[in-house]
Design a protein around this motif. Structure first.
Motif, PDB file in Angstrom:
ATOM      1  N   THR A  21      14.519 -37.232   4.002  1.00  0.00           N
ATOM      2  CA  THR A  21      14.691 -36.114   3.079  1.00  0.00           C
ATOM      3  C   THR A  21      15.488 -36.000   2.226  1.00  0.00           C
ATOM      4  O   THR A  21      15.073 -36.390   1.089  1.00  0.00           O
ATOM      5  N   LEU A  22      16.909 -37.108   2.041  1.00  0.00           N
ATOM      6  CA  LEU A  22      17.747 -37.430   1.324  1.00  0.00           C
ATOM      7  C   LEU A  22      16.655 -38.536   0.405  1.00  0.00           C
ATOM      8  O   LEU A  22      16.414 -38.506  -0.959  1.00  0.00           O
ATOM      9  N   ASP A  23      16.683 -39.470   0.909  1.00  0.00           N
ATOM     10  CA  ASP A  23      15.794 -40.332   0.412  1.00  0.00           C
ATOM     11  C   ASP A  23      14.271 -39.960  -0.825  1.00  0.00           C
ATOM     12  O   ASP A  23      14.220 -40.049  -1.318  1.00  0.00           O
ATOM     13  N   ALA A  24      13.683 -38.968  -0.051  1.00  0.00           N
ATOM     14  CA  ALA A  24      12.373 -38.276  -0.073  1.00  0.00           C
ATOM     15  C   ALA A  24      12.780 -38.325  -1.495  1.00  0.00           C
ATOM     16  O   ALA A  24      12.050 -38.353  -2.594  1.00  0.00           O
ATOM     17  N   PHE A  25      14.160 -37.220  -1.603  1.00  0.00           N
ATOM     18  CA  PHE A  25      14.340 -36.615  -2.893  1.00  0.00           C
ATOM     19  C   PHE A  25      14.492 -37.537  -3.835  1.00  0.00           C
ATOM     20  O   PHE A  25      14.485 -37.051  -5.506  1.00  0.00           O
ATOM     21  N   GLN A  26      15.653 -37.979  -3.670  1.00  0.00           N
ATOM     22  CA  GLN A  26      15.977 -39.404  -4.839  1.00  0.00           C
ATOM     23  C   GLN A  26      14.951 -40.344  -5.270  1.00  0.00           C
ATOM     24  O   GLN A  26      14.843 -40.089  -6.148  1.00  0.00           O
ATOM     25  N   ALA A  27      14.272 -40.885  -4.266  1.00  0.00           N
ATOM     26  CA  ALA A  27      12.921 -41.326  -4.854  1.00  0.00           C
ATOM     27  C   ALA A  27      12.547 -40.542  -5.561  1.00  0.00           C
ATOM     28  O   ALA A  27      11.962 -41.067  -6.775  1.00  0.00           O
ATOM     29  N   GLN A  54       5.751 -35.371   0.515  1.00  0.00           N
ATOM     30  CA  GLN A  54       4.687 -35.188  -0.777  1.00  0.00           C
ATOM     31  C   GLN A  54       5.468 -33.383  -1.132  1.00  0.00           C
ATOM     32  O   GLN A  54       5.037 -33.174  -2.643  1.00  0.00           O
ATOM     33  N   LEU A  55       5.862 -32.684  -0.738  1.00  0.00           N
ATOM     34  CA  LEU A  55       7.114 -32.109  -1.005  1.00  0.00           C
ATOM     35  C   LEU A  55       7.634 -32.318  -2.565  1.00  0.00           C
ATOM     36  O   LEU A  55       8.193 -31.743  -3.094  1.00  0.00           O
ATOM     37  N   ALA A  56       8.467 -32.973  -1.837  1.00  0.00           N
ATOM     38  CA  ALA A  56       9.561 -33.774  -3.078  1.00  0.00           C
ATOM     39  C   ALA A  56       8.905 -34.420  -4.040  1.00  0.00           C
ATOM     40  O   ALA A  56       9.077 -33.684  -5.113  1.00  0.00           O
ATOM     41  N   ALA A  57       7.799 -34.899  -3.912  1.00  0.00           N
ATOM     42  CA  ALA A  57       7.054 -35.676  -5.188  1.00  0.00           C
ATOM     43  C   ALA A  57       6.620 -34.328  -6.255  1.00  0.00           C
ATOM     44  O   ALA A  57       7.054 -34.730  -7.488  1.00  0.00           O
ATOM     45  N   ILE A  99      13.254 -18.961  -2.977  1.00  0.00           N
ATOM     46  CA  ILE A  99      11.993 -18.373  -2.752  1.00  0.00           C
ATOM     47  C   ILE A  99      11.202 -18.455  -1.176  1.00  0.00           C
ATOM     48  O   ILE A  99      10.390 -17.082  -1.805  1.00  0.00           O
ATOM     49  N   GLY A 100      11.900 -18.637  -0.643  1.00  0.00           N
ATOM     50  CA  GLY A 100      11.155 -18.162   0.640  1.00  0.00           C
ATOM     51  C   GLY A 100      11.814 -19.277   2.255  1.00  0.00           C
ATOM     52  O   GLY A 100      12.783 -20.365   1.161  1.00  0.00           O
ATOM     53  N   SER A 101      11.264 -19.029   2.688  1.00  0.00           N
ATOM     54  CA  SER A 101      11.597 -19.830   4.417  1.00  0.00           C
ATOM     55  C   SER A 101      10.244 -19.806   4.989  1.00  0.00           C
ATOM     56  O   SER A 101       9.381 -19.437   5.024  1.00  0.00           O
ATOM     57  N   GLN A 102      10.194 -21.302   5.984  1.00  0.00           N
ATOM     58  CA  GLN A 102       9.480 -22.397   6.448  1.00  0.00           C
ATOM     59  C   GLN A 102       7.589 -22.093   5.351  1.00  0.00           C
ATOM     60  O   GLN A 102       7.078 -21.970   5.844  1.00  0.00           O
ATOM     61  N   ILE A 103       7.936 -22.750   4.416  1.00  0.00           N
ATOM     62  CA  ILE A 103       6.967 -22.465   3.440  1.00  0.00           C
ATOM     63  C   ILE A 103       6.735 -24.417   3.732  1.00  0.00           C
ATOM     64  O   ILE A 103       7.062 -25.639   3.388  1.00  0.00           O
ATOM     65  N   PHE A 104       4.748 -24.373   3.097  1.00  0.00           N
ATOM     66  CA  PHE A 104       4.620 -25.499   3.481  1.00  0.00           C
ATOM     67  C   PHE A 104       3.797 -25.456   2.337  1.00  0.00           C
ATOM     68  O   PHE A 104       3.298 -24.512   1.852  1.00  0.00           O
ATOM     69  N   GLY A 105       3.976 -27.060   1.670  1.00  0.00           N
ATOM     70  CA  GLY A 105       2.920 -27.114   0.507  1.00  0.00           C
ATOM     71  C   GLY A 105       3.607 -26.792  -0.806  1.00  0.00           C
ATOM     72  O   GLY A 105       5.115 -26.845  -0.834  1.00  0.00           O
TER      73      GLY A 105
END
Length: 473
Positions: free
Chosen positions: A74-80, A290-293, A236-242
């Motif tokens: 998760t950290l790698d994804a958001f940092q990238a 995908q979320l992070a990007a 904005i909420g929880s258990q979010i996809f997309g």
């Protein structure tokens, strides 16, 4: 299905009878979960039956390797994703999802910050050795004592939730001669859950400021010398996809962010998180990369349109870090077929825990999966409902699942995806002791949170003249 077309369906539409009720859905279970040669389930290299023998049931099991790997990914994804736009990312572990000193050590060693929302959560994080400057403090009703402690230890940021809190915190920092970094929680009017989101122009909830009221609150913060306003926070909420909900929210929050830049720097924008996990075989959570990007790109687009620099971004993934790593083990006590009419039958499978160790099904109608963990079975799958031992008809652990028809008393049952909000929400309803938490790593199991006994419960009761030396486990 019932002969009455207007009655409630026996099984939810998404639940399909499997060809093999022994299979483990790979998206739901920890990566290190598998069926062993003897048919039982192994978790982190340790047989579930061995865990029952050593630690009893109910039992929370947490795969440390899974937590660490998810935190790193998760950290790698958001940092990238943010590096593409020339800014930095900070990822906060949600203390409310699951908090113990061991788990705090795991996630901080993997590079995450930690958010807390009470004095108790703050105390656990500090006891674990977390760096105070990498803690965020949330909450809509932080007491004076909690704010005092946060300022005293040097918490990195406090998320302001009301006008009263602004004045309360300002008085504390003035008295202490301190400076405290703060964010303002703002409601964007976007509410997201799973694949859908709703965008409104108004808010009716206990958290945060409306977009209309936020500017005045920020102006007041900026008037107070001991408070350092560093940015906005939105959830904005929880258990979010997309990413659709995040993109809509980002457009609204960045607009406010741009307006506030006229009064001074805003180096940080915290967009919250609440990313979803798979609880059943039909859940399809969005990959974190995908979320992070998607979120970082959305913020970048909104900033570009307004001609403003992109701030550093912060995120709070919530259950996504720890949820999949948890499995709860129960022992089956009784089974009971119940005729539902029209030839349909549901098998009720009662276990030795229930809503005291996982109230989410009762509170939110949350769906879970289950498998027999002590053996495999060739029996045909049958529709079952796993229920607890509490004196409540709503004491449901798994609302609908297909289990082997020969599930019997003494079988060990495993419920996956229980790493988040089960231990945290646990209670002593019906005076049931809370289970221990066992961590797995490298084929070894160890207790990281001790379980309770009836003696522990009686020890808190001021009435008895003496406390029994032995209780019923």
């Amino acid at each position: 299905m019932s002969a009455d077309p207007h009655s409630r369906p026996v099984a939810p539409a998404w639940l399909v009878a499997p060809r093999d009720a022994n299979l483990l859905s790979p998206a739901v279970w920890p990566e290190n979960a598998r069926r062993a040669a003897d048919g039982g389930i192994e978790l982190g290299g340790v047989p579930a039956s061995e865990l029952r023998t050593r630690f009893g049931t109910p039992l929370y099991v947490l795969d440390e390797d899974q937590v660490r790997a998810t935190a790193r990914r998760t950290l790698d994804a958001f940092q990238a994703a943010t590096a593409v736009h020339g800014v930095r990312a900070r990822v906060y572990y949600a203390g409310k999802a699951f908090l113990s000193t061991e788990v705090v050590r795991w996630v901080t060693e993997e590079g995450l910050a930690v958010d807390v929302c009470t004095g108790g959560e703050l105390a656990v994080a500090l006891a674990a050795g977390a760096e105070p400057g990498r803690l965020g403090f949330h909450g809509n009703n932080k007491s004076v004592a909690e704010l005092e402690r946060a300022v005293e230890v040097g918490v990195g940021s406090i998320v302001i939730d009301s006008l009263i809190e602004i004045e309360r915190l300002a008085a504390i920092v003035e008295r202490r001669g301190a400076t405290q970094a703060v964010l303002l929680r703002v409601n964007s009017g976007v509410h997201a859950e799973t694949h859908d989101f709703l965008a409104t122009a108004h808010e009716d909830q206990k958290f945060g400021f409306t977009l209309t009221d936020a500017a005045a609150a920020v102006a007041r913060i900026r008037e107070l010398p001991g408070l350092q306003f560093v940015g906005l926070h939105c959830h904005i909420g929880s258990q979010i996809f997309g990413t659709a909900g995040f993109e809509e929210s980002a457009a609204r929050i960045v607009e406010l962010h741009a307006e506030l830049l006229e009064g001074g720097d805003l180096p940080v924008l915290n967009l919250g998180g609440g990313f979803g996990i798979a609880y059943t075989s039909v859940d399809d959570p969005t990959p974190i990369e995908q979320l992070a990007a998607g979120i970082a790109d959305a913020v970048a687009r909104q900033c570009e349109v307004r001609g403003i620099p992109i701030p550093d971004l912060a995120f709070e993934p919530g259950r996504a870090i720890v949820g999949r790593a948890g499995v709860t083990l129960y022992e089956v006590g009784t089974t009971k077929p119940v005729a539902l009419g029209g030839g349909a039958t549901r098998l009720y499978v009662s276990v030795d825990g229930g809503m005291s160790d996982n109230p989410r099904a009762a509170l939110y109608g949350a769906q879970y999966s289950a498998r027999i963990a002590s053996r495999s079975s060739d029996a045909e799958p049958t529709l079952a409902r796993v229920v607890g031992k509490h004196c409540e008809s709503g004491d449901i652990v798994v609302d609908a699942e297909y289990l082997p028809a020969d599930v019997s008393p003494g079988d060990l049952l495993a419920v996956p995806a229980t790493g988040a909000y089960c231990f945290s929400l646990a209670s002593n309803y019906n005076y049931v002791p809370r289970p221990p938490v066992v961590a797995l790593r490298g084929g070894e199991a160890r207790v990281i949170v001790r379980g309770e006994s009836v003696d522990d419960l009686l020890a808190r009761d001021a009435g008895p003249a003496t406390t029994p030396r032995e209780g019923i486990a």
